[in-house]
Design an enzyme around this catalytic site. Structure first.
Site, PDB file in Angstrom:
ATOM      1  N   ASP A 152       9.567  -8.350   3.655  1.00 46.47           N
ATOM      2  CA  ASP A 152       9.389  -8.460   2.207  1.00 46.47           C
ATOM      3  C   ASP A 152       9.956  -7.258   1.457  1.00 46.47           C
ATOM      4  OD1 ASP A 152       8.194  -9.979  -0.053  1.00 46.47           O
ATOM      5  OD2 ASP A 152       7.121  -8.094  -0.322  1.00 46.47           O
ATOM      6  N   ASP A 183       0.962  -9.556  -4.965  1.00 48.65           N
ATOM      7  CA  ASP A 183       2.181  -8.766  -4.780  1.00 48.65           C
ATOM      8  C   ASP A 183       2.014  -7.392  -5.444  1.00 48.65           C
ATOM      9  OD1 ASP A 183       4.697  -8.068  -3.935  1.00 48.65           O
ATOM     10  OD2 ASP A 183       5.771  -9.224  -5.457  1.00 48.65           O
ATOM     11  N   ASN A 234       7.318  -2.718   3.941  1.00 45.40           N
ATOM     12  CA  ASN A 234       8.419  -1.910   3.399  1.00 45.40           C
ATOM     13  C   ASN A 234       7.942  -0.491   3.108  1.00 45.40           C
ATOM     14  OD1 ASN A 234       6.848  -3.026   1.336  1.00 45.40           O
ATOM     15  ND2 ASN A 234       8.542  -3.081  -0.128  1.00 45.40           N
ATOM     16  N   LEU A 254       0.819  -1.216   0.000  1.00 42.53           N
ATOM     17  CA  LEU A 254       0.000   0.000   0.000  1.00 42.53           C
ATOM     18  C   LEU A 254       0.853   1.267   0.000  1.00 42.53           C
ATOM     19  CD1 LEU A 254      -2.941  -0.914   2.408  1.00 42.53           C
ATOM     20  CD2 LEU A 254      -3.011  -0.661  -0.083  1.00 42.53           C
ATOM     21  N   HIS A 295       4.210   1.674  -8.682  1.00 41.39           N
ATOM     22  CA  HIS A 295       5.321   2.611  -8.832  1.00 41.39           C
ATOM     23  C   HIS A 295       4.849   3.795  -9.671  1.00 41.39           C
ATOM     24  CE1 HIS A 295       8.396   0.070  -7.030  1.00 41.39           C
ATOM     25  NE2 HIS A 295       8.018  -0.928  -7.802  1.00 41.39           N
TER      26      HIS A 295
END
Length: 426
Positions: A150, A305, A93, A62, A309
């Protein structure tokens, strides 16, 4: 609210009967055929669409807090709803990393206003640095459902051992990004015939497989539960298969792109960075092994997953682009086309991978379609043809290999938190 002409698919339903479902105050009040609309009651006719307990994607990004230019909790949940997911588990992350209880609670609080349940996954190690164990117990008390670093593996074997011992006391899994960094980097795609022809540094399958083997051995030794993230190689699937037969606490997941696309696409699509992800797209033999693993039960879960971006980050040369693609909005269509339409899995088996198994692995309440149960539902079809174009992307980012592709089958709505969200195409 009266939801008319739906075909339930659940542990107690095979999708063969058409019924109406009456919901009052977020609870399934009545299920039956030809139910009468009560005065002042809202209704919606689903025209024979299927309905299952709400789907869950147990592996998404997210990006919030820290990387809101890529995605926010609000936009990520909008993408999840459009894809048919009523719940997601988000990876840690972020910036700051989700390694303390306050970040876990921040994410949960921010998601309260969305129609999607958000379950944070906490870091295994402080700041995802791989050195010392994060505050697992405190994070679990705050709402974390699992632990992972992750984006990077838990690389130190002793740290991974301790993490499995701690997590087993807490009753939650460690989700590991399986990658031997010394073997894998600086790879930009799968190492093999195509990477050699294109002159790109490759990441060999063995980089994933050696870490899977290590984690299986550590899970066996500690009695902990390791969940293999985004599996992608045939040998990796076989390692999990054999470990399960031996009673090791290991589960795994696969993304639709890994049972749909191969590394040939990078050449075919002229180095489009929307085909760059990690683990990378593998060979046709690996794709076939993913499907075989789903069919025989070795692979427990279909996840995405989902890794948004910003446009400027992906519009660079292939070797400089970050790994990752969108996945929430196309997961059902790809699963439908590659697994259901080819008769590899039936509807109930797909719902098991999308709904029941992720919740079971994360120790969440099982959802049901029965009178008196909480209304947490996904409505979907299998035959609608549609185009996944930019105007229909709910995510903040646009990095998907499926843009402008014609797809088959769509999630048409979700019902969760007392709210019906209709997924109309623009």
């Amino acid at each position: 609210m009266l939801l008319q002409n739906v075909r339930p698919v659940s542990k107690n339903h095979k999708g063969t009967d058409t019924v109406d479902i009456r919901i009052e105050e977020g609870v399934i009040k009545e299920i039956g055929s030809g139910l009468t609309l009560n005065k002042g009651e809202e209704s919606h006719d689903f025209e024979g669409a299927y309905v299952s307990p709400g789907w869950m994607d147990m592996h998404i990004h997210l990006r919030e807090p820290g990387f809101e230019h890529k995605e926010t909790i609000k936009t990520g949940c909008a993408a999840a709803a459009f894809g048919g997911f009523t719940a997601v588990a988000c990876m840690p992350n972020t910036k700051p990393a989700t390694h303390t209880r306050d970040v876990v609670e921040y994410i949960i609080k921010k998601a309260e206003s969305t129609p999607v349940d958000v379950h944070p996954i906490g870091c295994v190690t402080k700041d995802r640095a791989g050195k010392s164990i994060a505050e697992m117990g405190d994070m679990k008390d705050g709402g974390a459902v699992a632990f992972s670093d992750d984006g990077d593996p838990v690389y130190d074997s002793q740290v991974m051992r301790v993490a499995l011992e701690y997590s087993s006391m807490l009753g939650v899994p460690i989700i590991n990004h399986e990658e031997d960094l010394a073997l894998s980097r600086p790879g930009h795609m799968n190492e093999g015939r195509v990477s050699t022809r294109l002159g790109l540094d490759g990441t060999p399958g063995i980089a994933e497989e050696t870490m899977i083997a290590r984690d299986i051995l550590l899970a066996e030794y500690t009695g902990g539960h390791v969940h293999v993230a985004h599996i992608s190689t045939a040998k990796g699937v076989d390692l999990v298969r054999q470990a399960k037969k031996q009673g090791v606490k290991v589960t795994t997941e696969v993304c639709p792109h890994h049972f749909d696309l191969t590394d040939e696409e990078i050449e075919r699509q002229n180095f489009s960075t929307n085909y760059k992800m990690h683990p990378p797209l593998r060979t046709q033999a690996d794709v076939d092994a993913m499907i075989e693993g789903l069919v025989d039960g070795t692979i427990d879960v279909i996840c995405t997953d989902h890794a948004p971006h910003a446009i400027e980050e992906k519009e660079v040369e292939f070797i400089y682009a970050p790994n990752g693609i969108l996945g929430l909005e196309t997961a059902w269509s790809i699963s439908n086309m590659r697994l259901l339409k080819t008769k590899k899995l039936n509807l109930n088996e797909l719902v098991e991978k999308l709904c029941y198994n992720p919740r079971s692995i994360l120790n969440l309440e099982e959802l049901k379609i029965e009178e008196g149960a909480k209304a947490n539902l996904t409505f979907f079809n299998t035959d609608e043809e549609w185009t996944y174009d930019v105007k229909n992307i709910r995510s903040k980012s646009k990095n998907s290999p499926y843009i402008d592709k014609k797809l088959e089958g769509r999630a048409v709505a979700i019902f969760n938190k007392g709210e019906l969200v209709l997924n109309t195409l623009k």
